[in-house]
Design a protein around this motif. Structure first.
Motif, short mmCIF file in Angstrom:
data_model
loop_
_atom_site.label_atom_id
_atom_site.label_comp_id
_atom_site.label_asym_id
_atom_site.label_seq_id
_atom_site.Cartn_x
_atom_site.Cartn_y
_atom_site.Cartn_z
N LEU A 75 36.39 93.77 -10.69
CA LEU A 75 36.97 93.47 -11.69
C LEU A 75 38.21 91.82 -11.46
N ALA A 76 37.92 91.14 -12.25
CA ALA A 76 38.78 89.54 -12.15
C ALA A 76 39.72 89.98 -12.98
N GLY A 77 40.67 89.90 -12.81
CA GLY A 77 42.59 90.56 -13.71
C GLY A 77 42.77 91.67 -14.12
N THR A 78 42.50 92.56 -13.17
CA THR A 78 42.65 94.50 -11.97
C THR A 78 44.11 93.93 -11.52
N ALA A 79 44.31 92.56 -10.95
CA ALA A 79 44.43 93.11 -10.07
C ALA A 79 45.89 92.23 -9.69
N ASN A 107 42.57 84.89 -14.37
CA ASN A 107 42.01 85.22 -15.37
C ASN A 107 43.56 85.68 -16.80
N THR A 108 42.89 84.92 -17.91
CA THR A 108 44.06 85.13 -18.86
C THR A 108 43.32 85.46 -19.94
N GLN A 120 40.04 84.44 -30.09
CA GLN A 120 40.56 85.65 -28.67
C GLN A 120 39.47 85.40 -26.92
N ALA A 121 39.73 85.13 -26.25
CA ALA A 121 38.65 84.85 -25.70
C ALA A 121 39.55 84.48 -24.59
N ASN A 122 38.36 85.22 -23.12
CA ASN A 122 38.77 85.71 -22.17
C ASN A 122 38.82 84.29 -20.75
N ILE A 123 39.73 83.30 -20.67
CA ILE A 123 40.19 82.40 -19.97
C ILE A 123 40.01 82.69 -18.59
N THR A 124 38.73 82.14 -17.78
CA THR A 124 38.52 82.10 -16.28
C THR A 124 38.54 81.28 -15.79
N GLY A 125 39.43 80.58 -14.53
CA GLY A 125 39.54 79.54 -14.01
C GLY A 125 38.82 79.71 -12.93
N GLN A 229 43.27 86.03 -8.90
CA GLN A 229 42.61 87.51 -8.71
C GLN A 229 42.09 87.84 -8.05
N VAL A 230 40.95 87.16 -8.00
CA VAL A 230 39.54 87.51 -7.34
C VAL A 230 39.19 86.28 -6.33
N ILE A 231 38.81 86.81 -5.46
CA ILE A 231 38.05 85.81 -4.49
C ILE A 231 36.27 85.78 -4.27
N ALA A 232 35.34 85.80 -5.22
CA ALA A 232 34.07 86.69 -5.36
C ALA A 232 33.13 85.64 -3.95
N VAL A 233 32.82 86.00 -3.05
CA VAL A 233 32.08 85.85 -1.99
C VAL A 233 30.95 85.62 -1.79
#
Length: 409
Positions: A75-79, A107-108, A120-125, A229-233
């Motif tokens: 999950l992005a944002g947990t780290a 994420n923010t 309000q929304a989850n912004i994913t860069g 915060q996460v790298i998905a491969v």
């Protein structure tokens, strides 16, 4: 009167029918136990299927790299550690041949406005590969492009719920929104995705990661490359998973100057995460089934207690039957059959109530519960066995009564 199973069964049915209230109360524990077994096993298996579907919704042949030495999951944002950078993602792309696409994320959660509308929304860069890695389908427009990142364009891709909140049913592509008072142009809207691991994926906004770092969140002091915060491969094939994980670990240890000791990152495959979650849900199913099984045991004890009381109440009847020729075997058979009938009938009713519970679970929860045929068979078999086991003691007690003493009572 010789031993006659059919005759004893008829007599058992008549006796139970004549005492409907007592029979119903006796069956109550078995009914609850069976209903619990069916419903709880179905709930556990549905939870298992739900977790599997959540992982599959993330994509296929995936690896997740998270910062820090804790196993934090995908999950992005947990780290919370800051040991992974955008440069690490770029190095993995260049050095690991099995990688087909890579998606670093930051994420923010920020305020977004469009005219009088606000949310309000989850912004994913992230990068353009995010759509490939996470299997993004577009409802309108297009996802982030490599040119958007190269030119630091303020473009945004909206989740379906965010788009509806800001624009209603109007077309949003090409229109402006403001994120923390910065103007962005909407380039596309993602098709509805639902929730994943408790996070609403439709309440989202995707923007270029370099724009997020340089203009929204700010780059960390002293960091040459922004942290992620996460790298998905995404890999070319699942067969390359082990080799790719080994290469990534070695590459990152080298980049992070880790000569010995623990990694400051975690590399996990989608399959590893799924197996870990499956082991947890397997335990959940086992615990739920065991808990429900206790109800069956309690129901069996209830049958034994009521049958013992019944023997005491029917002492005169037993004495009369023996006086006119019934054998101890006949008496044993009648009372045993009565116990089995109570347990089996309670089992059927309980299974029916359990099936109703499964339907209710499917209708009123996100779980797709299904009836487990094995659970039904086991539950019914256990019910009948409980009737036989717990009915034997009262039946033997009835069969061993002295007819003269029974008649006097």
């Amino acid at each position: 009167m010789g031993f006659n199973t059919l005759e004893n069964a008829k007599m058992a049915f008549k006796t139970l029918a004549a005492n409907k209230l007592q029979s119903s109360l006796t069956m109550l524990g078995i009914i609850i136990g069976n209903a619990s077994v069916i419903a709880m096993v179905a709930a556990g298996e549905a939870a298992q299927g739900f977790v599997t579907a959540q992982f599959e919704s993330l994509g296929t042949n995936l690896l997740f790299i998270t910062p820090g030495d804790a196993q934090r999951g995908p999950l992005a944002g947990t780290a919370q550690a800051d040991t992974l950078t955008l440069a690490d993602a770029e190095a993995i792309t260049q050095e690991v041949s099995a990688v087909s696409a890579i998606s670093p994320q930051k994420n923010t959660r920020l305020r977004i406005t469009q005219g009088a509308a606000e949310t309000q929304a989850n912004i994913t860069g992230t990068t353009s590969d995010y759509s490939v890695v996470r299997d993004i389908q577009m409802a309108q427009g297009q996802f982030l492009s490599p040119i958007d990142l190269q030119t630091n364009s303020r473009v945004a891709v909206l989740g379906s719920e965010t788009a509806h909140t800001l624009f209603g049913n109007q077309d949003s592509v090409g229109r402006k929104i403001r994120i923390s008072n910065l103007s962005f142009t909407v380039s596309g809207v993602v098709a509805e995705r639902g929730s994943s691991f408790g996070q609403n994926q439709d309440e989202a906004v995707y923007i270029p990661i370099n724009v997020m770092v340089s203009q929204l969140t700010g780059q960390e002091t002293g960091k040459i490359s922004p942290t992620v915060q996460v790298i998905a491969v995404s890999l070319e094939s699942s067969d390359a998973t082990n080799a790719a994980m080994y290469q990534i670990r070695n590459l990152l240890r080298l980049r992070h100057n880790i000569l010995q000791g623990d990694d400051d990152f975690a590399v996990q495959s989608q399959q590893e995460l799924l197996e870990r979650s499956s082991s947890i849900t397997d335990i959940l199913v086992l615990v739920l089934g065991f808990t429900a099984g206790i109800s069956l045991l309690v129901g069996g004890i209830g049958i034994m207690n009521i049958m013992l009381v019944s023997v005491t109440e029917r002492t005169g009847e037993i004495g009369l039957r023996k006086a006119i020729g019934a054998t101890g075997t006949d008496i044993l058979a009648q009372f045993t059959i009565e116990a089995v009938i109570l347990a089996a009938t309670g089992g059927v009713i309980g299974i029916g109530l359990g099936l109703v519970g499964v339907v209710g679970l499917t209708l009123f929860s996100p779980l797709e519960a299904a009836v487990s045929l094995s659970a039904i068979m086991v539950s019914f078999t256990v019910s009948g066995s409980i009737g036989l086991i717990f009915g034997i003691t009262p039946a033997q007690r009835a069969a061993n009564l002295d007819p003269i003493v029974a008649l006097r009572s």
